[in-house]
Design an enzyme around this catalytic site. Structure first.
Site, mmCIF file in Angstrom:
data_model
loop_
_atom_site.group_PDB
_atom_site.id
_atom_site.type_symbol
_atom_site.label_atom_id
_atom_site.label_comp_id
_atom_site.label_asym_id
_atom_site.label_seq_id
_atom_site.Cartn_x
_atom_site.Cartn_y
_atom_site.Cartn_z
ATOM 1 C CD GLN A 1 -1.042 -0.214 -3.273
ATOM 2 O OE1 GLN A 1 -0.209 -0.610 -4.054
ATOM 3 N NE2 GLN A 1 -0.904 -0.441 -1.981
ATOM 4 C CB SER A 2 -6.639 -2.700 -5.288
ATOM 5 O OG SER A 2 -7.942 -2.413 -4.813
ATOM 6 N NE ARG B 1 -17.610 8.376 3.606
ATOM 7 C CZ ARG B 1 -17.880 7.215 4.144
ATOM 8 N NH1 ARG B 1 -18.966 7.055 4.846
ATOM 9 N NH2 ARG B 1 -17.052 6.210 3.992
ATOM 10 C CE LYS C 1 -23.805 4.029 3.115
ATOM 11 N NZ LYS C 1 -22.972 3.577 4.210
ATOM 12 C CG ASN D 1 -11.114 -0.352 -4.307
ATOM 13 O OD1 ASN D 1 -11.530 0.767 -4.562
ATOM 14 N ND2 ASN D 1 -10.093 -0.562 -3.492
ATOM 15 C CB VAL E 1 -9.066 -8.860 0.797
ATOM 16 C CG1 VAL E 1 -7.647 -9.139 0.339
ATOM 17 C CG2 VAL E 1 -9.757 -10.180 1.149
ATOM 18 C CD GLU F 1 -0.102 -5.964 -1.711
ATOM 19 O OE1 GLU F 1 -0.615 -5.108 -2.438
ATOM 20 O OE2 GLU F 1 0.431 -6.995 -2.160
ATOM 21 C CG ASP G 1 -3.604 -3.278 -2.395
ATOM 22 O OD1 ASP G 1 -4.653 -3.931 -2.402
ATOM 23 O OD2 ASP G 1 -3.144 -2.760 -1.365
ATOM 24 N N GLY H 1 13.668 -20.614 -12.336
ATOM 25 C CA GLY H 1 13.477 -20.902 -13.753
ATOM 26 C C GLY H 1 14.578 -21.816 -14.263
ATOM 27 N N GLY H 2 14.706 -21.865 -15.576
ATOM 28 C CA GLY H 2 15.694 -22.762 -16.173
ATOM 29 C C GLY H 2 17.122 -22.245 -16.086
#
Ligand code: COA
Length: 415
Positions: A17-18, A38, A75, A96, A137, A139, A168, A247-248
């Site tokens: 995905q990433s 591949r 390869k 990746n 690694v 997600e 990702d 937040g504010g």
């Protein structure tokens, strides 16, 4: 019309995905993205989470639009040579793989520089340099290691990961920006460079406000807009804040009409300070407008729970869309909790090209998320993802191979 990245060639060595989110964005901006896979297998997501037998999964198709696919066994010595010609011809290599995989293939940074000194090599890795740099690694690992999980969820429950794929897709976005910046710098230096986006870093970047809160907590011991205030306790780390805005402008998710049976009959309601008077009028609590306990944002902080309970009495009498219509007339910020079904059916998202229907020769029509970034001079036309190796012959011909050479390389299993 021309496209922003016309003429940029991407050697897309990404999978899952990433990386694919990054190269898909570049393709949508007009780059020629050549995905290397591949032979026989391809990106593992082609066959993951399949909903139609033997058709590329939605997981794959929704992340690989507007790309071309070439199969190369990198390869195999002959396959390596093909990859070398691609390295010479492309502007950016995006990958990746697990740490070290590209080096093990023989494509170290030094070797790539030898082949093409202008080449930008962009990588997603799970972690940056340090104790975890060699780890694989996914997600949710990144969400946990980047600070998102410890700060998401409710105070009395375990850490929670988000449905938004910030590890990702979020890191893919970061990488795309790095690539565009490196291409820009190459205009003046004439050189390529390495671009690294670590998933932990990407998630932490998106959790920037929580590191802000960590330091506020350490200084003052309390955070008045968190639900732990005033009756709960704070420890030494930023706690999970439930649905507080953080937040504010305090906010919370409130029930709307139908919540008993519809899990998404809720609205996010923000008690924005400038419209406090309007809020009081809408919910029929005019007496709160000038009441010393409610008049100012600071005075309201210890009473937020009661305030939201009172507002919820009002929201529960209306559907989330009615609440949305009424509040927006008063400039009160709010947002309906939309289900994926509602989003898929949303006409306005289709009109802007944010939701797109795509036709695929094997799986037929499906919905996807289009380019969320709109450029007025570089409109995005979403085209279907490639079949495995669909463009092998075409790309090989562009690299200068003739039909006999292509056939030989196929018989050797190199492509
Ligand atoms: N021809 C021949 N071999 C190929 C190939 C090709 N066209 N494409 C990939 N390979 C090989 C790689 O060289 C590698 O071989 P090696 O382990 O012998 O060096 C092998 O395929 C597997 O690559 P790897 O990246 O280790 O895949 P994986 O399935 O074991 O791990 C991830 C998947 C996602 C965990 C891992 O790639 C990773 O951590 N990536 C970085 C972080 C990331 O992007 N994570 C999010 C993914 S959404």
């Amino acid at each position: 019309m021309s496209k922003a990245l016309d003429g940029v060639r991407i050697l897309d060595f990404t999978h899952v995905q990433s990386g694919p989110t990054c190269t898909q964005l570049l393709a949508w901006f007009g780059a020629d993205v050549i995905k290397v896979e591949r032979a026989g297998a391809g990106d593992i997501t082609r066959e993951q989470l399949r909903d139609i037998p033997d058709a590329d999964s939605l997981y794959f198709t929704m992340l690989n639009h507007n790309k071309r696919s070439i199969t190369i066994d990198t390869k195999n010595p002959e396959g390596k040579k093909v990859l070398e010609s691609l390295v010479k011809k492309c502007d950016v290599l995006v990958e990746n793989f697990a740490p070290g995989a590209l080096d093990r293939m023989g494509f170290t940074w030094e070797r790539i520089q030898e082949l093409n000194p202008k080449m930008i090599v962009a990588s997603v890795k799970g972690f940056g340099p340090g104790p975890y740099e060699d780890c694989k690694v996914y997600e949710n690992v990144a969400q946990c290691a980047g600070g998102a999980a410890s700060t998401t969820g409710f105070d009395d429950g375990p850490p929670v990961v988000s449905g938004a794929q910030i590890g990702d897709s979020g890191t893919g976005l970061h990488l795309a920006l790095g690539i565009v910046a490196a291409l820009f710098q190459r205009n003046t230096t004439g050189r390529g460079q390495k671009v690294l986006a670590a998933m932990q870093d990407g998630v932490l970047n998106l959790c920037r406000v929580k590191l802000r809160d960590q330091q506020r907590l350490e200084r003052t011991g309390v955070m008045k807009e968190y639900p732990q205030f005033p009756n709960g306790t704070f420890g030494d780390a930023v706690p999970r804040a439930g649905n507080a805005s953080g937040g504010g402008q305090p906010g919370w998710i409130l029930k709307c009409k139908g919540w008993e049976t519809d899990p998404n009959a809720y609205i996010y309601f923000i008690t924005q300070a400038p419209v406090w008077g309007e809020i009081c009028k809408v919910i029929g609590k005019e007496e709160w407008i000038d009441h010393p306990d409610y008049k100012t944002a600071a005075a309201r902080l210890p009473h937020l729970k009661d305030i939201f309970a009172e507002i919820e009495h009002w929201t529960m009498s209306k559907t989330k869309f009615q609440v949305m219509d009424i509040l927006n007339k008063h400039d009160i910020p709010c947002g309906p909790i939309l289900s994926m079904k509602e989003i898929a059916e949303d006409e306005s998202l289709r009109k802007t090209g944010t939701i797109v229907e795509v036709d695929h020769p094997v799986r037929g029509k499906y919905l996807t998320v289009g380019n969320p970034i709109k450029l007025s001079d570089s409109p995005t036309e979403v085209t279907r993802s490639p079949l495995l190796g669909e463009h092998t012959d075409e790309v090989m011909a562009e690299l200068g191979y003739n039909a006999d050479q292509i056939a030989t390389l196929k018989s050797l299993g190199a492509i």
